[in-house]
Design a protein around this motif. Structure first.
Motif, PDB file in Angstrom:
ATOM      1  N   SER A 227       0.842  -1.208   0.000  1.00  0.00           N
ATOM      2  CA  SER A 227       0.000   0.000   0.000  1.00  0.00           C
ATOM      3  C   SER A 227       0.871   1.249   0.000  1.00  0.00           C
ATOM      4  O   SER A 227       0.513   2.255  -0.599  1.00  0.00           O
ATOM      5  N   ARG A 228       2.047   1.173   0.649  1.00  0.00           N
ATOM      6  CA  ARG A 228       2.967   2.327   0.590  1.00  0.00           C
ATOM      7  C   ARG A 228       3.409   2.570  -0.859  1.00  0.00           C
ATOM      8  O   ARG A 228       3.503   3.700  -1.312  1.00  0.00           O
ATOM      9  N   ARG A 230       1.782   1.891  -3.509  1.00  0.00           N
ATOM     10  CA  ARG A 230       0.681   2.477  -4.287  1.00  0.00           C
ATOM     11  C   ARG A 230       0.566   3.967  -4.017  1.00  0.00           C
ATOM     12  O   ARG A 230       0.062   4.719  -4.833  1.00  0.00           O
ATOM     13  N   ALA A 231       1.081   4.370  -2.838  1.00  0.00           N
ATOM     14  CA  ALA A 231       1.103   5.806  -2.523  1.00  0.00           C
ATOM     15  C   ALA A 231       2.372   6.464  -3.081  1.00  0.00           C
ATOM     16  O   ALA A 231       2.688   7.600  -2.741  1.00  0.00           O
TER      17      ALA A 231
END
Ligand code: FES
Ligand code: FE2
Length: 447
Positions: A227-228, A230-231
């Motif tokens: 998720s990091r 994707r950020a």
């Protein structure tokens, strides 16, 4: 427990919805010894890829249970497999993992064998005062009882009493085709491999390879890192998948005769698979169905100790029993022969990220295996509760998915991703019981 009644170790009562495996199956040294003889000694075992053995005198070393094996392509280009054990005093003859050699010279006293296993030299034979009885003996490497290959996968058996390889693999062959027919020129290992050991029983890897239930707990840090990414943080080149998208996908599993099993899941982001650009070629060469199924995530178990995972890139692994609580893993990244360099790089980055022992998943897994092994030595537990998820969703025989594929599983499950069924493990444990029971009761492995 009674070693004469192996069925006591797996409480398998399908009509009552019960499937429980006793902890001794993973922890009892006596059972481990019996497995050497009645599982590894009496069934087909994966040895090598044919693409490792293209040229005359190419060789690969492998292992069946505790037996070291030498697989060769001889000067006449015949495939052979032998106990990699010197006839003189029993030393392992070939120390290398793979290569090309006309002769294999034993490192101890220098006896030499050619690529067909034939003894071609007994060092200083003339001055050795050997009696005629010795000269009359055969000095060649002992061939395995059986060697055969399917779609480039080479298997061997220490016992001649095995069914033909095609029959042993049965309808599991469709899923092997999905791995081995991805490239028009066949499949190969990307150079390099990972070998590592873990402090746990070999069947902990068998279980884990068919266990998506652990993903969202064991690999939490991996999911967080994604998720990091994707950020926009960290290694954004790794082309990882968005795991949250899997939650809405459908999947399932099939169990087959002889202990094989497969887990499948619709892939939410097929464009992230390295074979995605090859899909039109695959569709034309094979079929729409092959193309569709190659893009699904699939984890397969070829009983007893080989798995191919085609989920995050394509990996083949074997897990070799060293002791009841020690296992040697070998893992390889599989790829189509002649793959374009940028796709090869893409594949490698995915492999490193997840499956490599230095990646973000494998260390999590090997640690929990050793923790399981410690826990399994604890006295209060008898039967584990880790093979029951999905029983209520399971169907004996096939389902609509298997019918469409024209395959005949013994058990099928279909459901959402979060069903995380454990029924996929029933086929391997039923086969484990069957082979072990046949062994201890003096019966044939394949009557
Ligand atoms: Fe191989 Fe002596 S053990 S030559
Ligand atoms: Fe894992």
């Amino acid at each position: 427990m009674d070693l004469k009644d192996i069925s006591l170790y797996v409480d398998d009562r399908p009509a009552e919805g019960v499937f429980r495996v006793h902890r001794d199956v993973y922890a009892d040294p006596e059972l481990f010894e019996l497995e050497q003889e009645y599982i590894f000694g009496r069934t087909w075992n994966f040895l090598a890829l044919e693409s490792q053995l293209r040229k005359a005198n190419d060789f690969v070393t492998a292992q069946i249970g505790r037996t070291p094996v030498l697989v060769t392509r001889d000067a006449q280009r015949r495939l052979g497999a032998f106990a990699n054990v010197c006839r003189h005093k029993g030393a392992v003859v070939c120390r290398a993992e793979a290569g090309n050699a006309k002769y294999h010279v034993c490192p101890y006293h220098g006896w030499a064998y050619d690529a067909s296993g034939k003894n071609v030299d007994i060092k200083d034979r003339k001055t050795g005062g050997y009696p005629p009885a010795f000269d009359a003996e055969d000095h060649d490497l002992l061939p395995l009882a059986r060697v055969a290959s399917y779609k480039g996968l080479v298997f061997g058996s220490l016992s001649a009493e095995v069914p033909p390889l095609d029959e042993f693999l049965g309808d599991m062959r469709f899923f092997l085709d999905l791995m081995m027919e991805q490239g028009p020129e066949g499949m190969e290992y990307i150079p390099g491999r990972a070998v590592y050991t873990y402090r746990g029983n070999w069947k902990l890897q068998l279980d884990n390879g068919l266990d998506p239930y652990h993903l969202t707990s064991t690999h939490l840090s991996y999911i967080d890192i994604q998720s990091r990414r994707r950020a926009g943080l960290g290694n954004v080149e790794a082309r990882q998948f968005d795991w949250a998208m899997r939650a809405s996908k459908e999947g399932g599993s099939f169990g087959f005769p002889h202990g094989h099993s497969v887990y499948w899941l619709d892939q939410p982001e097929p464009e992230k698979r390295p074979i995605f650009p090859a899909i039109p070629e695959i569709r034309a060469r094979l079929s729409d169905r092959h193309a569709e199924w190659m893009l699904k995530a699939r984890n397969t178990e070829i009983f007893p100790n080989m798995q191919i995972a085609d989920a995050i890139t394509l990996m083949l692994r074997t897990f070799h029993p060293v002791a009841v609580d020690r296992t040697e893993m070998r893992s390889y990244c599989l790829a189509p022969v002649g793959e374009a360099p940028e796709l090869r790089a893409w594949r490698l980055r995915q492999f490193e990220d997840f499956f490599n022992p230095g990646g973000m998943a494998t260390p999590d897994d090997t640690i929990v295996y050793s923790e399981c092994q410690s826990g399994l030595a604890a006295q209060p537990i008898s039967f584990l509760q880790g093979h029951s998820r999905g029983i209520a969703a399971a169907k004996q025989g096939g389902n609509d998915v298997s019918q469409a594929l024209g395959i005949r599983p013994t058990v099928s499950v279909k459901g959402g991703f979060t069903l995380f069924n454990e029924v996929a493990l029933h086929a391997p444990y039923r086969e484990w019981v069957r082979l072990m029971q046949a062994g201890v009761s003096g019966g044939k492995a394949y009557p």
